[in-house]
Write a protein that holds these residues in place. Structure first.
Motif, mmCIF file in Angstrom:
data_model
loop_
_atom_site.group_PDB
_atom_site.id
_atom_site.type_symbol
_atom_site.label_atom_id
_atom_site.label_comp_id
_atom_site.label_asym_id
_atom_site.label_seq_id
_atom_site.Cartn_x
_atom_site.Cartn_y
_atom_site.Cartn_z
ATOM 1 N N ARG A 16 -19.338 0.121 -12.648
ATOM 2 C CA ARG A 16 -18.889 1.726 -12.425
ATOM 3 C C ARG A 16 -19.921 2.782 -12.787
ATOM 4 O O ARG A 16 -19.577 3.623 -12.481
ATOM 5 N N ILE A 74 -4.332 10.000 -14.693
ATOM 6 C CA ILE A 74 -4.656 9.019 -13.689
ATOM 7 C C ILE A 74 -4.522 9.911 -12.383
ATOM 8 O O ILE A 74 -3.841 10.619 -12.044
ATOM 9 N N PRO A 75 -5.697 9.765 -11.639
ATOM 10 C CA PRO A 75 -5.712 10.789 -10.232
ATOM 11 C C PRO A 75 -4.802 10.446 -9.277
ATOM 12 O O PRO A 75 -4.274 9.117 -9.416
ATOM 13 N N HIS A 131 -13.118 1.177 0.212
ATOM 14 C CA HIS A 131 -13.756 -0.463 -0.142
ATOM 15 C C HIS A 131 -12.825 -1.289 0.768
ATOM 16 O O HIS A 131 -11.593 -0.986 1.065
ATOM 17 N N LEU A 155 -13.840 -9.810 -11.874
ATOM 18 C CA LEU A 155 -12.952 -9.207 -10.696
ATOM 19 C C LEU A 155 -13.778 -8.997 -9.582
ATOM 20 O O LEU A 155 -13.056 -9.109 -8.509
ATOM 21 N N CYS A 190 2.823 1.481 -3.306
ATOM 22 C CA CYS A 190 1.878 2.127 -4.747
ATOM 23 C C CYS A 190 1.767 3.636 -4.333
ATOM 24 O O CYS A 190 1.718 4.492 -5.221
ATOM 25 N N LEU A 191 1.181 3.888 -3.158
ATOM 26 C CA LEU A 191 1.063 5.570 -2.690
ATOM 27 C C LEU A 191 2.026 6.358 -2.994
ATOM 28 O O LEU A 191 2.231 7.338 -3.352
ATOM 29 N N PHE A 193 0.562 -1.222 0.086
ATOM 30 C CA PHE A 193 0.077 0.069 -0.017
ATOM 31 C C PHE A 193 0.832 1.203 0.018
ATOM 32 O O PHE A 193 0.525 2.300 -0.777
ATOM 33 N N HIS A 217 2.040 6.903 -6.529
ATOM 34 C CA HIS A 217 0.786 7.264 -6.973
ATOM 35 C C HIS A 217 0.068 8.583 -6.100
ATOM 36 O O HIS A 217 -0.875 8.383 -5.496
ATOM 37 N N THR A 223 -14.485 2.247 -7.261
ATOM 38 C CA THR A 223 -13.789 1.001 -6.812
ATOM 39 C C THR A 223 -13.007 1.070 -5.717
ATOM 40 O O THR A 223 -12.652 0.158 -4.913
ATOM 41 N N LEU A 282 -5.409 -4.920 -14.249
ATOM 42 C CA LEU A 282 -6.176 -5.699 -13.143
ATOM 43 C C LEU A 282 -6.218 -7.077 -13.573
ATOM 44 O O LEU A 282 -5.783 -7.563 -14.483
ATOM 45 N N ARG A 332 -20.982 6.398 -6.498
ATOM 46 C CA ARG A 332 -19.992 7.663 -6.837
ATOM 47 C C ARG A 332 -21.040 8.839 -6.803
ATOM 48 O O ARG A 332 -22.008 8.832 -6.558
HETATM 49 C C1 HEC Z 1 -11.284 -3.866 -5.544
HETATM 50 C C2 HEC Z 1 -10.441 -3.837 -6.533
HETATM 51 C C3 HEC Z 1 -9.495 -2.792 -6.571
HETATM 52 C C4 HEC Z 1 -8.460 -2.639 -5.396
HETATM 53 C C5 HEC Z 1 -8.405 -3.220 -4.000
HETATM 54 C C6 HEC Z 1 -7.470 -1.581 -5.948
HETATM 55 N N1 HEC Z 1 -7.889 -1.222 -7.216
HETATM 56 FE FE1 HEC Z 1 -6.959 0.408 -8.122
HETATM 57 N N2 HEC Z 1 -8.463 0.129 -9.658
HETATM 58 C C7 HEC Z 1 -9.425 -0.911 -9.831
HETATM 59 C C8 HEC Z 1 -10.211 -0.895 -10.924
HETATM 60 C C9 HEC Z 1 -11.331 -1.839 -11.139
HETATM 61 C C10 HEC Z 1 -9.730 0.303 -11.757
HETATM 62 C C11 HEC Z 1 -10.246 0.856 -12.980
HETATM 63 C C12 HEC Z 1 -11.108 1.853 -12.667
HETATM 64 C C13 HEC Z 1 -11.826 2.520 -13.880
HETATM 65 O O1 HEC Z 1 -11.454 2.168 -14.915
HETATM 66 O O2 HEC Z 1 -12.619 3.394 -13.498
HETATM 67 C C14 HEC Z 1 -8.568 0.828 -10.916
HETATM 68 C C15 HEC Z 1 -7.736 1.798 -11.435
HETATM 69 C C16 HEC Z 1 -6.680 2.328 -10.515
HETATM 70 C C17 HEC Z 1 -5.695 3.133 -11.111
HETATM 71 C C18 HEC Z 1 -5.723 3.873 -12.391
HETATM 72 C C19 HEC Z 1 -6.427 5.252 -12.340
HETATM 73 C C20 HEC Z 1 -7.878 5.199 -12.097
HETATM 74 O O3 HEC Z 1 -8.473 5.682 -11.373
HETATM 75 O O4 HEC Z 1 -8.425 4.550 -13.073
HETATM 76 C C21 HEC Z 1 -4.729 3.383 -10.160
HETATM 77 C C22 HEC Z 1 -3.338 4.320 -10.104
HETATM 78 C C23 HEC Z 1 -4.869 2.507 -9.198
HETATM 79 N N3 HEC Z 1 -6.257 1.661 -9.586
HETATM 80 C C24 HEC Z 1 -4.168 2.356 -8.133
HETATM 81 C C25 HEC Z 1 -4.759 1.450 -6.999
HETATM 82 C C26 HEC Z 1 -3.962 1.572 -5.697
HETATM 83 C C27 HEC Z 1 -2.761 2.420 -5.309
HETATM 84 C C28 HEC Z 1 -4.608 0.622 -4.951
HETATM 85 C C29 HEC Z 1 -4.171 0.480 -3.341
HETATM 86 C C30 HEC Z 1 -4.495 1.513 -2.437
HETATM 87 C C31 HEC Z 1 -5.718 -0.046 -5.713
HETATM 88 N N4 HEC Z 1 -5.848 0.581 -6.873
HETATM 89 C C32 HEC Z 1 -6.711 -1.050 -5.084
HETATM 90 C C33 HEC Z 1 -9.747 -1.762 -8.834
HETATM 91 C C34 HEC Z 1 -9.111 -1.895 -7.400
#
Ligand code: HEC
Ligand code: HEC
Ligand code: HEC
Ligand code: HEC
Ligand code: HEC
Ligand code: HEC
Ligand code: HEC
Ligand code: HEC
Ligand code: HEC
Ligand code: HEC
Ligand code: HEC
Ligand code: HEC
Ligand code: HEC
Length: 432
Positions: free
Chosen positions: A382, A284-285, A298, A340, A269-270, A266, A273, A387, A321, A397
């Motif tokens: 979505r 990407i936010p 979540h 997923l 990644c942060l 965690f 990001h 997510t 993913l 949302r």
């Molecule tokens: C429950 C599943 C899940 C978890 C857990 C998860 N993600 Fe994601 N993440 C997604 C999905 C689904 C997308 C695609 C979202 C979309 O296309 O709108 C995504 C998209 C992203 C993106 C691309 C930007 C965006 O908003 O589309 C980033 C960066 C990202 N995740 C980082 C993280 C990080 C860092 C963590 C842990 C803190 C994390 N994710 C945990 C499911 C998850």
């Protein structure tokens, strides 16, 4: 001159076969032979005959007087006093082949062990190119020609003539700080435990730290599966491609975190990001800010498990993913498209038309998940859910991107259901 003295001189000059009493080191002859720092004991004792004998009858000082060795092969001379097992296959080849003089002087030397050269490496490089290949990264002891700190000249039962049986004991003999560092890890990378030379060249290399290759190639040489999942797939993580590649996230020797990670997943990644990233035409936010602003996280985010949904190395699916997730707002229903979400949530959520318990998103017994999702022009998850996190219950949302428009959802949870007046339809309410 008295006769007796003349006789003695005659004996000295004309003695056809010099005996033990003969002196080879005189004021004019062989004066240099015992002048260096280290003189071989029999030479020091002027026992030239231990190794030499005169092969012809010429005067010792005459041209062509042949003081050959006592034996045809030098090695047979040496082994009359030195016990060396020439049959032992563990020994260095030039030793068992009797090439004693390729490394030693028979009489004297400036260096210990009567070695021929000042540095040991100067001897070794007669036959090996180690340390002479003009590579940019040379190991400290090799750079100063000290082959002997790691190798024995003759060899023993250890591989590669090493002075220690285990390579790592050899490395740790000098690298004590590294030994402490590695010893303190909760887990040690398997190849490190096995042998440092799995990745480091003990002598010299093209790459920093005398590595045999650089990441990611170094890592791919053993982790082919990671190469397969990170190259030529739809979604590739730039974190593997830039700067330190694998070492952006992993430590090479071991770690206190699982998977040899530098930090908890965690935080890792942060760490990158933490700010928005331009990604082609999309931005990407910054996930860190996003999570700070959206406090209803979540479940897996609360568990800090980013890799539960994302494969940090790459994926055949969008956004790294692990399983398929539809990128669109609308899609024709097929349960496989929601792999997923249904890793962790029950599929019946969208498969059963009527229910009294599978989901709270129902009006009476009418399953509203089924209604929205399970149809030819189904809404994807979505359309309603974030997510990662949101500020609404159930990760609903605020808005959802719909073309160029951020379509508002205006969801409000009520005591026994909820209501929304999204850009899709007029206010609707459900009650369980
Ligand atoms: C429950 C599943 C899940 C978890 C857990 C998860 N993600 Fe994601 N993440 C997604 C999905 C689904 C997308 C695609 C979202 C979309 O296309 O709108 C995504 C998209 C992203 C993106 C691309 C930007 C965006 O908003 O589309 C980033 C960066 C990202 N995740 C980082 C993280 C990080 C860092 C963590 C842990 C803190 C994390 N994710 C945990 C499911 C998850
Ligand atoms: C331990 C054996 C050994 C002893 C003792 C020894 N030699 Fe030698 N000597 C050799 C060998 C072997 C060579 C041949 C070197 C070569 O082929 O390069 C040699 C070569 C020589 C040579 C000719 C090449 C050179 O190095 O100049 C001279 C001269 C010589 N020895 C003199 C002496 C004298 C004088 C003594 C006694 C003070 C002596 N040696 C004692 C082994 C010995
Ligand atoms: C007449 C006996 C004798 C012969 C022949 C002999 N040596 Fe020696 N050698 C010695 C003695 C004695 C020592 C000293 C031993 C000791 O210190 O343990 C010695 C020591 C050495 C040493 C170690 C020097 C050091 O500083 O520790 C080397 C190397 C050596 N000999 C090489 C040779 C070679 C090569 C030959 C053949 C060319 C040879 N010896 C032939 C008696 C001999
Ligand atoms: C490849 C180089 C090399 C060759 C060939 C070689 N030596 Fe050595 N020898 C050394 C080195 C280096 C040492 C110093 C000790 C060590 O590193 O093991 C040594 C040490 C010695 C010693 C002293 C230490 C001991 O083990 O007793 C003797 C004696 C000796 N050598 C004799 C010989 C004889 C005799 C031969 C030929 C049969 C020979 N060496 C061949 C490199 C060599
Ligand atoms: C006269 C030539 C010669 C000299 C000098 C020489 N070597 Fe060697 N060395 C060889 C040969 C030949 C082999 C065997 C190569 C093979 O089997 O492929 C060998 C093998 C080796 C090996 C591998 C042994 C193994 O078990 O795999 C090492 C390590 C080595 N040498 C180190 C040294 C060092 C250190 C020196 C200097 C002290 C040195 N060599 C000097 C000829 C030499
Ligand atoms: C820091 C310790 C170290 C030093 C210093 C060192 N070596 Fe080595 N060397 C090793 C190790 C460890 C191996 C075994 C490599 C393996 O198993 O892959 C080795 C292997 C070798 C080999 C076998 C073939 C090969 O390249 O793998 C030769 C030849 C060799 N060394 C020669 C030398 C020479 C010549 C020097 C001095 C210029 C030297 N070494 C200095 C540690 C060292
Ligand atoms: C005889 C002492 C000695 C032995 C044995 C030794 N090293 Fe070294 N090593 C050094 C010295 C001296 C340096 C250069 C100083 C430094 O950079 O720390 C060095 C540097 C290194 C470096 C580069 C460090 C840096 O920060 O640039 C690596 C990697 C390394 N050694 C690995 C090994 C491995 C692997 C082994 C075992 C095969 C080994 N060393 C055995 C003395 C040794
Ligand atoms: C799986 C491959 C691998 C193995 C095995 C390995 N290393 Fe390394 N080592 C690396 C990499 C990659 C680096 C460069 C790290 C970096 O760039 O931050 C490195 C760097 C180093 C450094 C210098 C930088 C530092 O971190 O201090 C030393 C010293 C070192 N290793 C020693 C060792 C020793 C000792 C062993 C055996 C106990 C060993 N390594 C085994 C991959 C490995
Ligand atoms: C963005 C961070 C990141 C980068 C860069 C990264 N990894 Fe990982 N790696 C992880 C995480 C997180 C895990 C743990 C996955 C999990 O929780 O299932 C992991 C797990 C692994 C594993 C063990 C589990 C498995 O899937 O086999 C290996 C092997 C691995 N990584 C190798 C590599 C290699 C090789 C590279 C470079 C090509 C690399 N990693 C680059 C984050 C990263
Ligand atoms: C010489 C082969 C070799 C090299 C090179 C190598 N590894 Fe490994 N690695 C292994 C083995 C063996 C394991 C343990 C078995 C497994 O999980 O596949 C392992 C395990 C791992 C793991 C999982 C640890 C765990 O806790 O499960 C990660 C992460 C990893 N390696 C990353 C890397 C990275 C990053 C590199 C490059 C810097 C690298 N490896 C280079 C052989 C290697
Ligand atoms: C070393 C920095 C770094 C780390 C650590 C890192 N990322 Fe990334 N990530 C990036 C970069 C750079 C991009 C792509 C931006 C671009 O391509 O312009 C990216 C893109 C992404 C994407 C979008 C990829 C796509 O194809 O849509 C996701 C999802 C993502 N990262 C998730 C994660 C997760 C999960 C972790 C933790 C396991 C993580 N990242 C750790 C740097 C990092
Ligand atoms: C890695 C497992 C995992 C994955 C994959 C996953 N979830 Fe979750 N989800 C959870 C956990 C755990 C909770 C928290 C349950 C709790 O608090 O009782 C949760 C809660 C939720 C909630 C809120 C439930 C509540 O009562 O607050 C929604 C909505 C949700 N998930 C939707 C999704 C969607 C949509 C997907 C697919 C993009 C998805 N989940 C993928 C594990 C997962
Ligand atoms: C039309 C909007 C909408 C869509 C599309 C949607 N959901 Fe929901 N979902 C909701 C609402 C509203 C709730 C909250 C129900 C309540 O508790 O009142 C909810 C609740 C949930 C919950 C919490 C448990 C439950 O069922 O009450 C999960 C899990 C969940 N959704 C998963 C998903 C998944 C997976 C998808 C895609 C397959 C999806 N949702 C699609 C609106 C939607």
């Amino acid at each position: 001159m008295k006769n007796s003295i003349r006789l003695i001189l005659l004996i000295i000059f004309f003695n056809p076969l010099p005996g033990a009493a003969q002196t080879c080191i005189t004021t004019e002859c062989h004066t240099e032979i015992n002048q260096k720092q280290l003189v071989h004991v029999p030479v020091e004792e002027e026992d030239c005959q231990a190794c030499h004998e005169q092969k012809n009858k010429k005067h010792p000082k005459a041209r062509g007087a042949d003081f050959g060795l006592t034996e045809t092969d030098v090695v047979d001379v040496c082994t009359t006093c030195h016990d060396i097992d020439l049959e032992n296959p563990e020994l260095h080849k030039p030793v068992t082949e009797g090439m004693c003089l390729s490394c030693h002087n028979p009489h004297q030397s400036e260096s210990p062990y009567l070695l021929k050269e000042k540095t040991v490496s100067a001897i070794c490089v007669q036959c090996h190119d180690t340390g002479t290949r003009d590579l940019p990264h040379v190991h400290g002891p090799v750079a100063v020609g000290a082959c002997e700190v790691c190798h024995q000249g003759h060899g023993n039962m250890n591989n590669s003539l090493l002075v220690f049986k285990e390579v790592n004991d050899l490395c740790y003999d000098c690298h004590t700080i590294k030994q402490d560092e590695i010893g303190n890890y909760n887990q040690i990378h398997d190849p490190v435990e096995e042998s440092c030379v799995n990745c480091h060249d003990p002598h010299e290399s093209e790459y920093p730290y005398q590595l045999t290759d650089v990441a990611p190639e170094l890592c791919f040489s053993c982790h082919g599966a990671i190469e397969d999942m990170s190259e030529n797939v739809l979604s590739q993580h730039k974190a593997l491609k830039e700067d330190r590649t694998c070492l952006n996230c992993h430590l090479p020797h071991g770690s206190n975190y699982q998977y040899n990670l530098k930090q908890e997943t965690f935080d890792l990644c942060l760490g990158c990001h933490d700010k928005p990233m331009k990604f082609g035409r999309v931005t990407i936010p910054g996930m860190k800010k996003f999570l700070e602003k959206n406090t209803d996280w979540h479940g897996p985010i609360r568990d800090k498990d980013c890799s539960g949904c994302h494969n940090p190395h790459g994926s055949v699916n969008i956004r790294l993913l692990r399983y398929f997730y539809p990128p669109e707002f609308y899609t024709s229903f097929n349960i496989d498209k929601y792999q997923l979400c249904f890793q962790c949530h029950p599929e019946t959520n969208v498969l059963d038309k009527n229910t009294t318990k599978l989901t709270n998103f129902r009006d009476g017994t009418r399953n509203l998940h089924y209604l929205h999702v399970n149809r030819a022009k189904g809404r994807t998850c979505r359309a309603c859910h974030q997510t990662h996190a949101s500020n609404h219950a159930f990760h609903i949302r605020d808005t959802v991107p719909f073309g160029r428009w951020q379509l508002p959802i205006n969801y409000v949870a009520t005591e026994n259901g909820g209501k929304c007046s999204p850009g899709c339809h007029k206010l609707k309410e459900y009650k369980r």
